[in-house]
Design an enzyme around this catalytic site. Sequence first.
Site, PDB file in Angstrom:
ATOM      1  N   SER A  63     -46.356 -85.852  20.886  1.00  0.00           N
ATOM      2  CA  SER A  63     -45.414 -86.942  20.507  1.00  0.00           C
ATOM      3  C   SER A  63     -45.613 -87.713  19.335  1.00  0.00           C
ATOM      4  CB  SER A  63     -45.088 -87.832  21.890  1.00  0.00           C
ATOM      5  OG  SER A  63     -46.441 -88.789  21.843  1.00  0.00           O
ATOM      6  N   LYS A 102     -48.030 -94.519  20.387  1.00  0.00           N
ATOM      7  CA  LYS A 102     -46.682 -94.458  19.739  1.00  0.00           C
ATOM      8  C   LYS A 102     -46.726 -95.459  18.642  1.00  0.00           C
ATOM      9  CE  LYS A 102     -45.056 -92.315  23.229  1.00  0.00           C
ATOM     10  NZ  LYS A 102     -45.445 -90.699  23.147  1.00  0.00           N
TER      11      LYS A 102
END
Length: 191
Positions: A63, A102
């Site tokens: 991700s 993230k």
Amino acid sequence: MQTKKEKEDRENLKQTRNWTWMELFDHRFFAEVWKKDRRVVRTAVMLVIIFHFFSIGIVPSESMAPTLEPDDLVLYVNTKHVTRGDIVFFTYPLDEKLKYVKRIIGLPGDEVEVKNEAVYVNGDPLEEDYLLEQPLYTFDKATVPEGYYFVLGDNRNNSEDSTHWGFLKAENVNGKAIGVLLPFSKFKLFK
């Protein structure tokens, strides 16, 4: 009263070790250890300090590609103070056993939106030169609540992030990434 046998046992014990309990608390004992084992003591102190302020995380998925790849070993500073653009490790909101990584996009009070293959914060498109590709989805305009962040993966189209499970609680943030340690071929420090 001690028996003769107990006294003999105590004397034998003293002979088998090179120090006494009294010496352990004597400044001369510590001075002698410091002279002989400075490197060991320094290393131990350094490791305690390092692991108090820093931690190591492993990137669990694709991700964050291309910035971070799966299984990269990342050094992060243990802090709750983060800003837009910081890469953070955090406790996954839907399963507290998992750690995710993230990028902080929206801060408390920011208006965030994803449309026209771009991310907008407070009405302005973000300039993101670190993306693998532009987002091919939309996210309706929303205001980040106080005590929360809006986080996205750099691999926008292959990331389970705030667009899937909502805003990230600030208290779930474990720290801010400061560099990739391993593999050595990818060693780098972040700005």
